[in-house]
Design a protein around this motif. Sequence first.
Motif, mmCIF file in Angstrom:
data_model
loop_
_atom_site.group_PDB
_atom_site.id
_atom_site.type_symbol
_atom_site.label_atom_id
_atom_site.label_comp_id
_atom_site.label_asym_id
_atom_site.label_seq_id
_atom_site.Cartn_x
_atom_site.Cartn_y
_atom_site.Cartn_z
ATOM 1 N N LEU A 39 -6.387 -4.792 22.155
ATOM 2 C CA LEU A 39 -7.041 -5.728 21.225
ATOM 3 C C LEU A 39 -7.450 -5.014 19.939
ATOM 4 C CD1 LEU A 39 -9.205 -7.720 23.781
ATOM 5 C CD2 LEU A 39 -7.340 -8.656 22.386
ATOM 6 N N PHE A 40 -8.005 -3.803 20.076
ATOM 7 C CA PHE A 40 -8.370 -3.026 18.893
ATOM 8 C C PHE A 40 -7.131 -2.765 18.036
ATOM 9 C CE2 PHE A 40 -8.130 1.146 16.931
ATOM 10 C CZ PHE A 40 -9.126 1.035 15.975
ATOM 11 N N ASN A 41 -6.039 -2.329 18.673
ATOM 12 C CA ASN A 41 -4.812 -2.042 17.918
ATOM 13 C C ASN A 41 -4.293 -3.284 17.200
ATOM 14 O OD1 ASN A 41 -4.637 0.705 18.481
ATOM 15 N ND2 ASN A 41 -3.497 0.368 20.365
ATOM 16 N N THR A 42 -4.354 -4.433 17.855
ATOM 17 C CA THR A 42 -3.933 -5.685 17.217
ATOM 18 C C THR A 42 -4.801 -5.971 16.000
ATOM 19 O OG1 THR A 42 -3.103 -6.601 19.298
ATOM 20 C CG2 THR A 42 -3.662 -8.180 17.552
ATOM 21 N N MET A 43 -6.116 -5.843 16.158
ATOM 22 C CA MET A 43 -7.019 -6.103 15.028
ATOM 23 C C MET A 43 -6.777 -5.109 13.891
ATOM 24 S SD MET A 43 -10.601 -7.305 16.704
ATOM 25 C CE MET A 43 -11.173 -7.949 15.129
ATOM 26 N N PHE A 44 -6.547 -3.845 14.245
ATOM 27 C CA PHE A 44 -6.301 -2.831 13.215
ATOM 28 C C PHE A 44 -4.991 -3.124 12.485
ATOM 29 C CE2 PHE A 44 -4.738 1.336 11.779
ATOM 30 C CZ PHE A 44 -5.789 1.666 10.923
ATOM 31 N N GLN A 45 -3.936 -3.468 13.228
ATOM 32 C CA GLN A 45 -2.647 -3.779 12.609
ATOM 33 C C GLN A 45 -2.732 -4.970 11.672
ATOM 34 O OE1 GLN A 45 -0.140 -4.281 16.040
ATOM 35 N NE2 GLN A 45 0.083 -2.082 16.357
ATOM 36 N N LYS A 46 -3.585 -5.942 11.998
ATOM 37 C CA LYS A 46 -3.727 -7.134 11.167
ATOM 38 C C LYS A 46 -4.728 -6.933 10.032
ATOM 39 C CE LYS A 46 -2.205 -10.481 14.567
ATOM 40 N NZ LYS A 46 -1.118 -11.074 13.805
ATOM 41 N N GLY A 47 -5.324 -5.738 9.961
ATOM 42 C CA GLY A 47 -6.267 -5.450 8.884
ATOM 43 C C GLY A 47 -7.649 -6.024 9.117
ATOM 44 N N ILE B 169 -9.491 11.631 3.604
ATOM 45 C CA ILE B 169 -10.562 12.068 2.719
ATOM 46 C C ILE B 169 -11.843 11.420 3.184
ATOM 47 C CG2 ILE B 169 -11.393 12.056 0.347
ATOM 48 C CD1 ILE B 169 -8.445 11.895 -0.516
ATOM 49 N N SER B 170 -12.905 12.205 3.207
ATOM 50 C CA SER B 170 -14.198 11.697 3.658
ATOM 51 C C SER B 170 -14.579 10.447 2.873
ATOM 52 C CB SER B 170 -15.266 12.767 3.480
ATOM 53 O OG SER B 170 -16.497 12.299 3.952
ATOM 54 N N GLY B 171 -14.983 9.429 3.593
ATOM 55 C CA GLY B 171 -15.418 8.198 2.958
ATOM 56 C C GLY B 171 -14.283 7.243 2.634
ATOM 57 N N GLN B 172 -13.042 7.670 2.828
ATOM 58 C CA GLN B 172 -11.896 6.817 2.536
ATOM 59 C C GLN B 172 -11.686 5.839 3.683
ATOM 60 O OE1 GLN B 172 -8.268 8.999 2.099
ATOM 61 N NE2 GLN B 172 -7.013 7.197 1.811
ATOM 62 N N LYS B 173 -11.545 4.554 3.346
ATOM 63 C CA LYS B 173 -11.286 3.544 4.371
ATOM 64 C C LYS B 173 -9.827 3.583 4.766
ATOM 65 C CE LYS B 173 -14.305 -0.258 4.811
ATOM 66 N NZ LYS B 173 -14.687 -1.584 4.600
ATOM 67 N N ILE B 174 -9.601 3.488 6.068
ATOM 68 C CA ILE B 174 -8.248 3.414 6.600
ATOM 69 C C ILE B 174 -8.090 2.004 7.143
ATOM 70 C CG2 ILE B 174 -6.644 4.356 8.292
ATOM 71 C CD1 ILE B 174 -8.427 6.918 8.226
ATOM 72 N N GLN B 175 -7.208 1.238 6.504
ATOM 73 C CA GLN B 175 -7.076 -0.166 6.882
ATOM 74 C C GLN B 175 -5.703 -0.665 6.481
ATOM 75 O OE1 GLN B 175 -10.034 -2.714 5.110
ATOM 76 N NE2 GLN B 175 -9.579 -4.404 6.466
ATOM 77 N N TYR C 36 -9.808 -4.726 11.272
ATOM 78 C CA TYR C 36 -10.657 -3.625 11.735
ATOM 79 C C TYR C 36 -10.304 -2.432 10.868
ATOM 80 C CZ TYR C 36 -13.656 -2.002 15.603
ATOM 81 O OH TYR C 36 -14.701 -1.583 16.369
ATOM 82 N N SER C 37 -11.286 -1.783 10.309
ATOM 83 C CA SER C 37 -11.002 -0.613 9.469
ATOM 84 C C SER C 37 -11.717 0.609 10.038
ATOM 85 C CB SER C 37 -11.432 -0.865 8.030
ATOM 86 O OG SER C 37 -12.829 -1.057 7.962
ATOM 87 N N LEU C 38 -11.247 1.770 9.647
ATOM 88 C CA LEU C 38 -11.825 3.040 10.069
ATOM 89 C C LEU C 38 -12.297 3.801 8.840
ATOM 90 C CD1 LEU C 38 -8.990 4.080 12.536
ATOM 91 C CD2 LEU C 38 -11.139 2.961 13.105
ATOM 92 N N GLU C 39 -13.208 4.694 9.043
ATOM 93 C CA GLU C 39 -13.696 5.548 7.961
ATOM 94 C C GLU C 39 -13.056 6.920 8.117
ATOM 95 O OE1 GLU C 39 -15.826 5.891 4.498
ATOM 96 O OE2 GLU C 39 -15.907 4.132 5.794
ATOM 97 N N GLY C 40 -12.370 7.380 7.086
ATOM 98 C CA GLY C 40 -11.711 8.678 7.128
ATOM 99 C C GLY C 40 -12.708 9.820 7.156
ATOM 100 N N ALA C 41 -12.304 10.911 7.780
ATOM 101 C CA ALA C 41 -13.140 12.111 7.842
ATOM 102 C C ALA C 41 -12.258 13.311 7.542
ATOM 103 C CB ALA C 41 -13.765 12.252 9.230
ATOM 104 N N PRO C 42 -12.821 14.314 6.878
ATOM 105 C CA PRO C 42 -12.030 15.522 6.615
ATOM 106 C C PRO C 42 -11.692 16.243 7.923
ATOM 107 C CG PRO C 42 -14.214 15.675 5.600
ATOM 108 C CD PRO C 42 -14.153 14.388 6.333
ATOM 109 N N GLN C 43 -10.570 16.953 7.932
ATOM 110 C CA GLN C 43 -10.115 17.668 9.121
ATOM 111 C C GLN C 43 -11.186 18.624 9.645
ATOM 112 O OE1 GLN C 43 -7.287 16.816 10.588
ATOM 113 N NE2 GLN C 43 -7.693 18.187 12.284
#
Length: 113
Positions: free
Chosen positions: A72-80, A4-10, A82-89
């Motif tokens: 390194l990015f994947n490690t940071m993301f897995q440990k919470g 969902i737009s604006g939803q944090k993925i973390q 690094y977060s991403l911002e969700g976007a609609p399909q």
Amino acid sequence: MRAISGQKIQNPQTNVPNTQQMNDKDFITDLLSTEKYMSASYGTAMSEASHIQLYQEIASTCNETDQCMRDLFNTMFQKGWYSLEGAPQQTIQQTLQEYAGMKGQLPSGNMPH
């Protein structure tokens, strides 16, 4: 995955001590910043390499650096850390179409690699 737009993925954040000494998060953040800088520098070096063997060596090192950066990015993301911002399909598809259109306009966009 539909976001969902604006939803944090973390992921849940891995706690680290909050002290003056560097912790795991600080070290990985520093490493990721260094890898990003190195990747950009290798990109410049490749574009300026006049000898094919030198170019290939730099390209190989750049690929290794990019893989390390991704790990390194994947490690940071897995440990919470690094977060991403969700976007609609729809936004994702539109961005992909725009990129494909821009790529097709480049002089090398339709050339075989």
